[in-house]
Design a protein around this motif. Structure first.
Motif, mmCIF file in Angstrom:
data_model
loop_
_atom_site.group_PDB
_atom_site.id
_atom_site.type_symbol
_atom_site.label_atom_id
_atom_site.label_comp_id
_atom_site.label_asym_id
_atom_site.label_seq_id
_atom_site.Cartn_x
_atom_site.Cartn_y
_atom_site.Cartn_z
ATOM 1 N N LEU A 4 0.850 -1.183 0.000
ATOM 2 C CA LEU A 4 0.000 0.000 0.000
ATOM 3 C C LEU A 4 0.889 1.238 0.000
ATOM 4 O O LEU A 4 1.200 1.805 1.027
ATOM 5 N N ARG A 5 1.322 1.603 -1.160
ATOM 6 C CA ARG A 5 2.183 2.773 -1.285
ATOM 7 C C ARG A 5 1.397 3.919 -1.873
ATOM 8 O O ARG A 5 0.549 3.740 -2.726
ATOM 9 N N ARG A 6 1.745 5.072 -1.434
ATOM 10 C CA ARG A 6 1.114 6.271 -1.970
ATOM 11 C C ARG A 6 1.727 6.560 -3.339
ATOM 12 O O ARG A 6 2.938 6.589 -3.485
ATOM 13 N N ARG A 7 0.887 6.750 -4.317
ATOM 14 C CA ARG A 7 1.374 7.106 -5.648
ATOM 15 C C ARG A 7 1.815 8.562 -5.661
ATOM 16 O O ARG A 7 1.172 9.394 -5.027
ATOM 17 N N PRO A 8 2.881 8.851 -6.380
ATOM 18 C CA PRO A 8 3.258 10.268 -6.465
ATOM 19 C C PRO A 8 2.170 11.043 -7.203
ATOM 20 O O PRO A 8 1.497 10.514 -8.086
ATOM 21 N N ALA A 9 2.014 12.269 -6.816
ATOM 22 C CA ALA A 9 0.986 13.108 -7.448
ATOM 23 C C ALA A 9 1.314 13.330 -8.921
ATOM 24 O O ALA A 9 2.459 13.557 -9.279
ATOM 25 N N MET A 10 0.319 13.219 -9.739
ATOM 26 C CA MET A 10 0.481 13.505 -11.168
ATOM 27 C C MET A 10 0.011 14.933 -11.404
ATOM 28 O O MET A 10 -1.023 15.334 -10.875
ATOM 29 N N PRO A 11 0.746 15.703 -12.178
ATOM 30 C CA PRO A 11 0.296 17.081 -12.396
ATOM 31 C C PRO A 11 -1.020 17.095 -13.157
ATOM 32 O O PRO A 11 -1.200 16.358 -14.119
ATOM 33 N N ALA A 12 -1.934 17.881 -12.675
ATOM 34 C CA ALA A 12 -3.230 17.984 -13.342
ATOM 35 C C ALA A 12 -3.100 18.754 -14.642
ATOM 36 O O ALA A 12 -3.888 18.576 -15.555
ATOM 37 N N GLY A 13 -2.095 19.582 -14.756
ATOM 38 C CA GLY A 13 -1.897 20.386 -15.948
ATOM 39 C C GLY A 13 -1.500 21.786 -15.560
ATOM 40 O O GLY A 13 -1.486 22.139 -14.381
ATOM 41 N N PRO A 14 -1.168 22.588 -16.523
ATOM 42 C CA PRO A 14 -0.696 23.935 -16.214
ATOM 43 C C PRO A 14 -1.837 24.861 -15.807
ATOM 44 O O PRO A 14 -2.991 24.627 -16.141
ATOM 45 N N ASP A 15 -1.484 25.910 -15.087
ATOM 46 C CA ASP A 15 -2.464 26.944 -14.773
ATOM 47 C C ASP A 15 -2.240 28.154 -15.673
ATOM 48 O O ASP A 15 -2.555 29.270 -15.316
ATOM 49 N N PHE A 16 -1.673 27.899 -16.855
ATOM 50 C CA PHE A 16 -1.424 28.950 -17.838
ATOM 51 C C PHE A 16 -1.678 28.380 -19.222
ATOM 52 O O PHE A 16 -1.562 27.175 -19.433
ATOM 53 N N ASP A 17 -2.085 29.235 -20.149
ATOM 54 C CA ASP A 17 -2.227 28.797 -21.537
ATOM 55 C C ASP A 17 -0.840 28.572 -22.117
ATOM 56 O O ASP A 17 0.127 29.226 -21.735
ATOM 57 N N VAL A 18 -0.759 27.645 -23.050
ATOM 58 C CA VAL A 18 0.511 27.277 -23.666
ATOM 59 C C VAL A 18 0.597 27.941 -25.030
ATOM 60 O O VAL A 18 -0.313 27.813 -25.846
ATOM 61 N N LEU A 19 1.669 28.665 -25.265
ATOM 62 C CA LEU A 19 1.869 29.304 -26.561
ATOM 63 C C LEU A 19 2.617 28.318 -27.452
ATOM 64 O O LEU A 19 3.739 27.916 -27.153
ATOM 65 N N ALA A 20 1.958 27.890 -28.516
ATOM 66 C CA ALA A 20 2.542 26.877 -29.407
ATOM 67 C C ALA A 20 1.808 26.921 -30.741
ATOM 68 O O ALA A 20 0.942 27.766 -30.960
ATOM 69 N N MET A 21 2.156 26.005 -31.630
ATOM 70 C CA MET A 21 1.434 25.875 -32.886
ATOM 71 C C MET A 21 0.298 24.884 -32.668
ATOM 72 O O MET A 21 0.503 23.829 -32.062
ATOM 73 N N ARG A 131 6.827 35.971 -21.868
ATOM 74 C CA ARG A 131 5.460 36.429 -22.044
ATOM 75 C C ARG A 131 5.103 37.388 -20.914
ATOM 76 O O ARG A 131 5.785 37.434 -19.899
ATOM 77 N N SER A 132 4.024 38.128 -21.092
ATOM 78 C CA SER A 132 3.612 39.100 -20.071
ATOM 79 C C SER A 132 3.193 38.427 -18.765
ATOM 80 O O SER A 132 3.208 39.059 -17.713
ATOM 81 N N ASP A 133 2.851 37.122 -18.806
ATOM 82 C CA ASP A 133 2.457 36.413 -17.586
ATOM 83 C C ASP A 133 3.637 35.708 -16.917
ATOM 84 O O ASP A 133 3.457 34.901 -16.010
ATOM 85 N N GLY A 134 4.863 36.000 -17.362
ATOM 86 C CA GLY A 134 6.046 35.438 -16.729
ATOM 87 C C GLY A 134 6.472 34.080 -17.246
ATOM 88 O O GLY A 134 7.442 33.506 -16.755
#
Length: 165
Positions: A4-21, A131-134
Motif C-alpha cells: 500500500l504505497r502512496r502514488r506520487p501526485a500527477m500534475p493535473a496540468g498547467p495553470d497557464f495557456d501554452v503558446l505553441a502551434m 510572455r507578459s504572464d512570466g
C-alpha cells in the motif's frame, strides 16, 4: 503492508495557456510533455513536433513558468528544450551556449524581444522570449532556421488541453 504505497501526485496540468502551434494546423506528429514538481504542480509544458515522417523531431517548444527548475541554468548550459531535442535525436554531443542576441520581432500586434541563443552546434536554432504572464517560451529547431514567419503561427492553446484525468 508495503504494497500500500502512496502514488506520487500527477500534475493535473498547467495553470497557464501554452503558446505553441495548434496541432490541428500543423502536419506531422506531435507529442506533449508536462514537467511535474514533487508536489504534483505543473512546472512547464513542452511540445515536440516531428515533421520528418518518423525520422525524429524537428522542433521543441517549451513553456516554463517563473520558478520552474528547468529555467535555472548554469553558465553556457543549453536550455531545457535544446536538451530535450538532442535527447530525442539520440545526439549525445557536448553542446554549449556560445552567446545570445536580442532581436525585436512582431507577433500580431505585439512586439517581442526575442533572445537568439547561439550554440556550439550550428544545426540547432534556438530562440526565447518572455510572455507578459512570466512564462518563458523557448523554441529549439533541428536543421531548420527559425524565421519571423514562425511567430505568426504561435497561438495560445488552452490549459485544459493539457489536463490529465
Amino acid at each position: 503492508m508495503s504494497f500500500l504505497r502512496r502514488r506520487p501526485a500527477m500534475p493535473a496540468g498547467p495553470d497557464f495557456d501554452v503558446l505553441a502551434m495548434d496541432p490541428g494546423d500543423w502536419p506531422g506528429n506531435l507529442g506533449a510533455g508536462l514537467l511535474a514538481a514533487p508536489d504534483g504542480t505543473c512546472q512547464g509544458v513542452f511540445l515536440r513536433y516531428d515533421l520528418f515522417g518518423g525520422r525524429g523531431p524537428s522542433m521543441v517548444i517549451g513553456n516554463l513558468p517563473a520558478g520552474s527548475p528547468a529555467r535555472e541554468l548554469a553558465e553556457q548550459q543549453v536550455p531545457f528544450e535544446v536538451a530535450q531535442l538532442l535527447l530525442a535525436l539520440e545526439n549525445d554531443e557536448d553542446i554549449e551556449v556560445t552567446g545570445t542576441e536580442d532581436v525585436p520581432v512582431m507577433q500580431g500586434d505585439n512586439l517581442l524581444i526575442v533572445r537568439r541563443v547561439k550554440l556550439s552546434e550550428s544545426r540547432i536554432s534556438c530562440v526565447q522570449f518572455d510572455r507578459s504572464d512570466g512564462v518563458l517560451v523557448t523554441i529549439a529547431s533541428w536543421d531548420r532556421p527559425i524565421t519571423d514567419d514562425l511567430y505568426a503561427l504561435l497561438k495560445p492553446l488552452p490549459a485544459e488541453m493539457f489536463q490529465q484525468s
